[in-house]
Write an enzyme that holds these catalytic residues in place. Structure first.
Site, PDB file in Angstrom:
ATOM      1  N   GLU A  39       0.788  -1.240   0.000  1.00 18.75           N
ATOM      2  CA  GLU A  39       0.000   0.000   0.000  1.00 18.75           C
ATOM      3  C   GLU A  39       0.819   1.289   0.000  1.00 18.75           C
ATOM      4  O   GLU A  39       0.328   2.324   0.474  1.00 18.75           O
ATOM      5  CB  GLU A  39      -0.907  -0.013   1.233  1.00 18.75           C
ATOM      6  CG  GLU A  39      -0.189   0.169   2.595  1.00 18.75           C
ATOM      7  CD  GLU A  39       0.155  -1.128   3.306  1.00 18.75           C
ATOM      8  OE1 GLU A  39       0.295  -2.174   2.635  1.00 18.75           O
ATOM      9  OE2 GLU A  39       0.298  -1.090   4.549  1.00 18.75           O
ATOM     10  N   ASN A  40       2.046   1.304  -0.521  1.00 16.85           N
ATOM     11  CA  ASN A  40       2.856   2.531  -0.544  1.00 16.85           C
ATOM     12  C   ASN A  40       2.021   3.746  -0.935  1.00 16.85           C
ATOM     13  O   ASN A  40       1.224   3.683  -1.860  1.00 16.85           O
ATOM     14  CB  ASN A  40       3.991   2.380  -1.554  1.00 16.85           C
ATOM     15  CG  ASN A  40       4.653   1.029  -1.491  1.00 16.85           C
ATOM     16  OD1 ASN A  40       5.210   0.673  -0.470  1.00 16.85           O
ATOM     17  ND2 ASN A  40       4.534   0.251  -2.558  1.00 16.85           N
ATOM     18  N   HIS A  75      -8.241  -3.686  -0.629  1.00 15.25           N
ATOM     19  CA  HIS A  75      -7.467  -3.745   0.608  1.00 15.25           C
ATOM     20  C   HIS A  75      -6.352  -2.690   0.593  1.00 15.25           C
ATOM     21  O   HIS A  75      -6.218  -1.895   1.531  1.00 15.25           O
ATOM     22  CB  HIS A  75      -6.886  -5.151   0.769  1.00 15.25           C
ATOM     23  CG  HIS A  75      -6.014  -5.329   1.965  1.00 15.25           C
ATOM     24  ND1 HIS A  75      -6.465  -5.882   3.136  1.00 15.25           N
ATOM     25  CD2 HIS A  75      -4.706  -5.022   2.177  1.00 15.25           C
ATOM     26  CE1 HIS A  75      -5.475  -5.909   4.018  1.00 15.25           C
ATOM     27  NE2 HIS A  75      -4.396  -5.393   3.455  1.00 15.25           N
ATOM     28  N   GLU A  76      -5.563  -2.692  -0.449  1.00 16.41           N
ATOM     29  CA  GLU A  76      -4.430  -1.752  -0.487  1.00 16.41           C
ATOM     30  C   GLU A  76      -4.940  -0.313  -0.574  1.00 16.41           C
ATOM     31  O   GLU A  76      -4.374   0.585   0.039  1.00 16.41           O
ATOM     32  CB  GLU A  76      -3.484  -2.070  -1.644  1.00 16.41           C
ATOM     33  CG  GLU A  76      -2.963  -3.510  -1.686  1.00 16.41           C
ATOM     34  CD  GLU A  76      -2.385  -4.029  -0.385  1.00 16.41           C
ATOM     35  OE1 GLU A  76      -1.996  -3.220   0.472  1.00 16.41           O
ATOM     36  OE2 GLU A  76      -2.344  -5.269  -0.205  1.00 16.41           O
ATOM     37  N   GLU A 103      -3.653  -4.024   9.656  1.00 19.56           N
ATOM     38  CA  GLU A 103      -3.989  -5.175   8.810  1.00 19.56           C
ATOM     39  C   GLU A 103      -5.328  -5.812   9.184  1.00 19.56           C
ATOM     40  O   GLU A 103      -6.137  -6.124   8.319  1.00 19.56           O
ATOM     41  CB  GLU A 103      -2.863  -6.214   8.835  1.00 19.56           C
ATOM     42  CG  GLU A 103      -1.550  -5.722   8.199  1.00 19.56           C
ATOM     43  CD  GLU A 103      -1.685  -5.284   6.740  1.00 19.56           C
ATOM     44  OE1 GLU A 103      -2.724  -5.566   6.109  1.00 19.56           O
ATOM     45  OE2 GLU A 103      -0.741  -4.645   6.228  1.00 19.56           O
ATOM     46  N   HIS A 149      -6.023   0.900   2.824  1.00 16.31           N
ATOM     47  CA  HIS A 149      -4.914   1.240   3.711  1.00 16.31           C
ATOM     48  C   HIS A 149      -4.593   2.736   3.670  1.00 16.31           C
ATOM     49  O   HIS A 149      -3.956   3.250   4.584  1.00 16.31           O
ATOM     50  CB  HIS A 149      -3.645   0.489   3.301  1.00 16.31           C
ATOM     51  CG  HIS A 149      -3.447  -0.830   3.991  1.00 16.31           C
ATOM     52  ND1 HIS A 149      -3.620  -1.014   5.335  1.00 16.31           N
ATOM     53  CD2 HIS A 149      -3.052  -2.043   3.499  1.00 16.31           C
ATOM     54  CE1 HIS A 149      -3.341  -2.279   5.654  1.00 16.31           C
ATOM     55  NE2 HIS A 149      -3.001  -2.923   4.555  1.00 16.31           N
TER      56      HIS A 149
HETATM   57  N1  BES Z   1       1.031  -4.356   3.896  1.00 16.83           N
HETATM   58  C1  BES Z   1       0.773  -5.602   3.273  1.00 16.83           C
HETATM   59  C2  BES Z   1       1.898  -6.100   2.418  1.00 16.83           C
HETATM   60  C3  BES Z   1       3.055  -6.669   3.178  1.00 16.83           C
HETATM   61  C4  BES Z   1       2.945  -7.869   3.786  1.00 16.83           C
HETATM   62  C5  BES Z   1       4.247  -6.045   3.262  1.00 16.83           C
HETATM   63  C6  BES Z   1       4.023  -8.401   4.469  1.00 16.83           C
HETATM   64  C7  BES Z   1       5.301  -6.565   3.942  1.00 16.83           C
HETATM   65  C8  BES Z   1       5.205  -7.751   4.548  1.00 16.83           C
HETATM   66  C9  BES Z   1      -0.462  -5.523   2.389  1.00 16.83           C
HETATM   67  O1  BES Z   1      -1.363  -4.551   2.739  1.00 16.83           O
HETATM   68  C10 BES Z   1      -1.177  -6.821   2.535  1.00 16.83           C
HETATM   69  O2  BES Z   1      -1.687  -7.084   3.579  1.00 16.83           O
HETATM   70  N2  BES Z   1      -1.182  -7.641   1.494  1.00 16.83           N
HETATM   71  C11 BES Z   1      -1.749  -8.946   1.512  1.00 16.83           C
HETATM   72  C12 BES Z   1      -3.006  -9.044   0.728  1.00 16.83           C
HETATM   73  C13 BES Z   1      -4.206  -8.580   1.467  1.00 16.83           C
HETATM   74  C14 BES Z   1      -5.435  -8.637   0.583  1.00 16.83           C
HETATM   75  C15 BES Z   1      -4.480  -9.330   2.734  1.00 16.83           C
HETATM   76  C16 BES Z   1      -0.723  -9.853   0.886  1.00 16.83           C
HETATM   77  O3  BES Z   1       0.238  -9.343   0.306  1.00 16.83           O
HETATM   78  O4  BES Z   1      -0.873 -11.063   0.983  1.00 16.83           O
HETATM   79 ZN    ZN Z   2      -2.629  -5.000   4.321  1.00 15.19          ZN
END
Ligand code: BES
Ligand code: ZN
Length: 849
Positions: free
Chosen positions: A257-258, A290-291, A313, A294
């Site tokens: 989500e940058n 989701h992103e 999260e 955020h």
């Molecule tokens: N912020 C996370 C991505 C992330 C995860 C960065 C772990 C660093 C380490 C992102 O918002 C996220 O949660 N992505 C999930 C998908 C989401 C729909 C639950 C993912 O990447 O699985």
């Molecule tokens: Zn997330």
């Protein structure tokens, strides 16, 4: 430089940063081998700071030079950072460092994927880009200059200026370093616009490689739907004039989500009907949402420290779940979420990796992006909403946004908003964040003289480091049905706060049938012995769709257990219930499909373990097949009719209505294939004009061992499409006979298309292997050895993906002594590998206990 021993970090040790950042200016001179990063950071002492030594994180950086207020300094450098004497007041730090993006195979920090530069900084990747206080409670305003010979140069915020070979960006919103992003590549954009409720005209882009431009329209529609939804449901509008999404092929996670520049694993954004399934479309829609969500829950309000990860999260998952429910139907979404929670989070909670939603310590934070933090974290938000009601929830969230905008917050801050907005005391509820393990609620009842007593007893089993548990505050939604299925007491939210509580319902004409934990109102396991007859009534009549499904699920579980234990054929009453559901045109097709789908082999194993038995994977596999065969035989005629009526005419539409019909027709097809030697499936494969239909047919054919020809044709058709080829790799392992799973996986690792350094491809093979319970747990341990070999090989390149996949061994303790020994041996072999990463070391140690 030698690596220092891995340190455990404790929540209790939190100390406010000694210095805060006002502004950051970064200049990147991009080069695959030696990229230069020049940073200019304005620091000022934090009046609330509790650190006295100036310290900047930094890993794998070559420091060329540093100055403070223009004067050269010589910091003291270690493997993890640097320190240096600094002036008393504010000062400007400048550093010039060298990094090597092409050599960065860990995909953390600045790296290269298919010739493009991209970054991943959450959780602690920014320290691989330059020296910085890489912690989320330090927020700064970033401006970025990128120099490089790539046509597209992107960073966070708004473009300021650009010319040939350079671009400058400015992000007006203060942010922690983990939200920094940079992308440079030969990319093209699918563009659109959106006007916010506040009248802001926002340019939207999805950046992809030129060949992928025809796979962006759905993601763009999902983005706009998300923007509308957050305005309407949470009153949150977007806050920049530009929103960029970039697709990359090599990415450890799903998406990130940058600020203003979301980066996506290409599998989580690219979609079109001939290459993506209904499930892909739904997932992509949810991840884009989701992103995007955020931006408020994560970016505008971020986490004080990584122990608070669930603050962003859990809440954001809850928001994306609600969004999907609004778009596609809440009943089916709730069922799917409960299935995921049970398969992933309950499993985690039941084993050596169990940890609280807010852990108290970690070695490697990347190992805590878990089902517990995410999925159970989302359930806690859902329970809060149930406890305070819809209006209370809205008031609490409004207060949260007002009070904490621009801050790095904690779970205490979050709960305080609920208390202040609603007056509710959440002291006991807070325990949910600290206590690991899945609570079990045992239900007993009696009925005397028109009065019904429902007794609930809660118990949370011990988990690593937490032998004794306290009672939790649990919302349990209960309704009562009359024996004829009519509802005599509509849903009531019972609030459990003690170990054991009895609830009284007076003036009933007959003994009611209780419907407990409606809508899966809490993430608990219900021990509730109900007669098959009562379950049949609930399956046919419960006004709560979740419990209607659950009643069928319990019947199915008992049928499967009887088949595993005694080779018994399915109870005819169960088959009657299934038949009634299958043919009930009043029910949504997607819902009917969920009822027809049997519990997985894993679910059966879970049930056996809970009954104190040792699961035998092969036996479960064959018993489940037997039951499927019996269901097909009993319901053949009705399934045939449903298969015909559920065919979707006209052009493919990914939305829920058509997708539901396809799910039902394909579920039915999977049964019919057991009887027709693959006749219908082969025809569907031939005639398919979309991936959902094509792959469902292939799946059915593989399931009866008749898919080899189709598999070859599939490959020939799709060898140019990486995302479709990931499916090709995964599916043939997932559908293999248990005796052949390991050899199939092994031979696929020798396939020229097996690119093991690509996380998607690696996961498509080894995720499928680990997910095939009977195949992976082959008695001679060949599955364990194969996975261990490859994890050992991957670890030095990509510790994050390796550490995640080690969790395949986390259910070790439930198996027989032979298998346990073999798993222990495989894990020990991993553990003894020289220079094993901190990520994998921590995971193996936790699993071995
Ligand atoms: N912020 C996370 C991505 C992330 C995860 C960065 C772990 C660093 C380490 C992102 O918002 C996220 O949660 N992505 C999930 C998908 C989401 C729909 C639950 C993912 O990447 O699985
Ligand atoms: Zn997330």
């Amino acid at each position: 430089m030698k690596d220092s021993a891995p340190q455990t970090v404790y929540l209790a040790d939190y100390a406010a940063p000694g210095w805060l950042v006002d502004s950051v200016h970064l200049t990147f001179r991009l080069d695959p081998e030696t990229t230069r990063v020049v940073s200019r950071i304005a620091f000022r002492p934090n009046p609330e700071g509790t650190q006295d030594r100036f310290y900047l994180d930094g890993e794998n950086l070559k420091l060329i030079g540093a100055t403070i207020d223009g004067q050269p300094v010589t910091p003291e450098i270690t493997a993890t950072g640097l320190t240096c004497p600094v002036p008393d007041g504010p000062f400007v730090w400048e550093a010039d460092v060298e990094i090597a993006p092409a050599a960065n195979t860990a995909l953390d920090g600045l790296y290269m994927s298919g010739g493009m530069y991209c970054t991943q900084c959450e959780a602690e990747g920014f320290r691989k880009i330059t020296y910085y206080p890489d912690r989320p409670d330090v927020m700064g305003i970033f401006s970025v200059r990128i120099e490089g010979d790539m046509p597209v140069l992107l960073s966070n915020g708004n473009p300021v200026a650009s010319g040939d070979g350079w671009a400058e960006w400015h992000d007006p919103w203060p942010k922690p370093a983990y939200l920094f992003a940079l992308v440079a590549g030969d990319l093209v954009a699918h563009s659109d616009r959106f006007t916010t409720t506040e009248g802001r005209d926002v340019a939207l882009n999805i950046w992809v490689r030129p060949g992928d431009l025809d796979k962006c329209a759905f993601g763009m529609a999902a983005l706009k739907a998300s923007m509308v939804w957050d305005e309407q449901v949470y009153g949150r509008a977007y806050d920049l004039d530009l929103f960029n999404i970039v697709a990359v092929d090599d990415f450890n996670m799903g998406a990130m989500e940058n600020k203003g520049l979301n980066i996506f694993n290409s599998s989580c954004v690219l979609a079109k009907s001939d290459t993506s399934t209904d499930a892909d479309f739904e997932r992509i829609e949810a991840i884009i949402a989701h992103e995007y969500f955020h931006n408020w829950t994560g970016n505008r309000i971020t986490c004080r420290d990584w122990f608070q990860l669930c603050l962003k999260e859990g809440l954001t998952v809850f928001r994306d779940q609600t969004f999907t429910g609004d778009l596609r139907g809440h009943a089916v979404k709730r069922i799917d979420d409960a299935l995921t929670l049970r398969a992933r989070q309950f499993r985690e909670d039941a084993g050596p990796l169990a940890h609280p939603v807010r852990p108290a310590s970690f070695v490697e934070i990347n190992n805590f992006y878990t089902a517990t933090v995410y999925e159970k974290g989302a359930e806690l938000v859902g329970m809060l909403k149930r406890l305070v009601g819809d209006d209370g929830y809205r008031a609490a969230l409004t207060l949260y946004f007002d009070r904490h905008d621009g801050q790095a917050a904690t779970i205490e801050d979050w709960l305080q908003c609920f208390t202040d907005a609603t007056g509710r005391d959440l002291t006991q509820f807070a325990l949910w964040y600290a206590q690991a393990g899945t609570p079990q609620i045992t239900v007993t009842d009696d009925f005397v003289d028109g009065t019904y007593h429902l007794t609930l007893a809660q118990m949370t089993p011990p988990t690593p480091g937490q032998p004794d548990k306290q009672p939790l505050h649990i919302p349990v939604a209960v309704g009562l049905l009359a024996p004829d299925g009519s509802e005599v007491v509509p849903t009531r939210m019972l609030e459990m706060t003690q170990a054991r509580q009895t609830y009284t319902f007076a003036d009933l004409a007959a003994r009611p049938i209780p419907s407990v934990l409606r809508d899966f109102s809490a993430p608990v396991i219900l021990n509730h012995t109900q007669s098959a007859a009562d379950r049949g009534v609930l399956l046919a009549h419960d006004s709560d769709p979740f419990n209607r499904w659950e009643a069928g699920r319990m019947l199915a579980r008992d049928v499967l257990l009887a088949a595993v234990r005694d080779g018994k054929a399915p109870d005819p009453a169960y088959l009657d219930g299934l038949r009634a559901t299958l043919t009930d045109d009043q029910l949504h097709p997607a819902f009917r499909a969920r009822i027809l789908a049997l519990p997985s082999e894993q679910d059966v194993a879970d049930a056996l373990v809970r009954a104190g038995e040792t699961p035998d994977p092969e036996r479960i596999h064959s018993a489940r097949r037997q039951v499927r065969q019996a269901i097909a035989t009993a319901l053949d005629a009705q399934m045939d009719a449903v298969f015909a009526t559920m065919q979707v005419p006209g052009p493919y539409d990914p939305r829920a209505e058509d997708a539901g019909r396809r799910t039902l027709s394909n579920t039915v097809l999977s049964y019919l294939t057991l009887l027709d030697a693959g006749h219908r499936a082969a025809a569907q494969y031939e005639g398919a004009d979309n991936m959902t239909q094509q792959i469902a047919a292939l799946d059915c054919l593989l399931d009866i061992g008749a898919g080899q020809e189709a598999l070859a044709a599939f490959r020939a058709q799709w060898q140019g499409d990486r995302l479709v080829m990931d499916k090709w790799f995964g599916l043939q392992i997932a559908r293999s006979d248990p005796a052949e799973t390991v050899t199939r996986a092994e031979s696929l690792t020798r396939d020229p298309a097996f690119d093991w350094k690509n996380p998607n491809r690696f996961r498509s093979v080894f995720g499928a292997l680990a997910g095939h319970m009977a195949g992976f747990h082959r008695q001679d341990g060949a599955g364990y050895d194969l996975l261990a070999d490859w994890l050992i090989k991957l670890d030095p390149l990509n510790p994050q993906t390796t550490a995640r996949m080690v969790t395949a061994f986390d259910a070790m303790a439930r198996y027989d002594a032979t298998r346990q020994e073999l798993m222990r041996a495989a894990l020990t072999r991993i553990a003894r590998t020289p220079n094993l990463s901190r990520d994998t070391t921590e995971m193996v140690a936790r699993i071995l206990g």
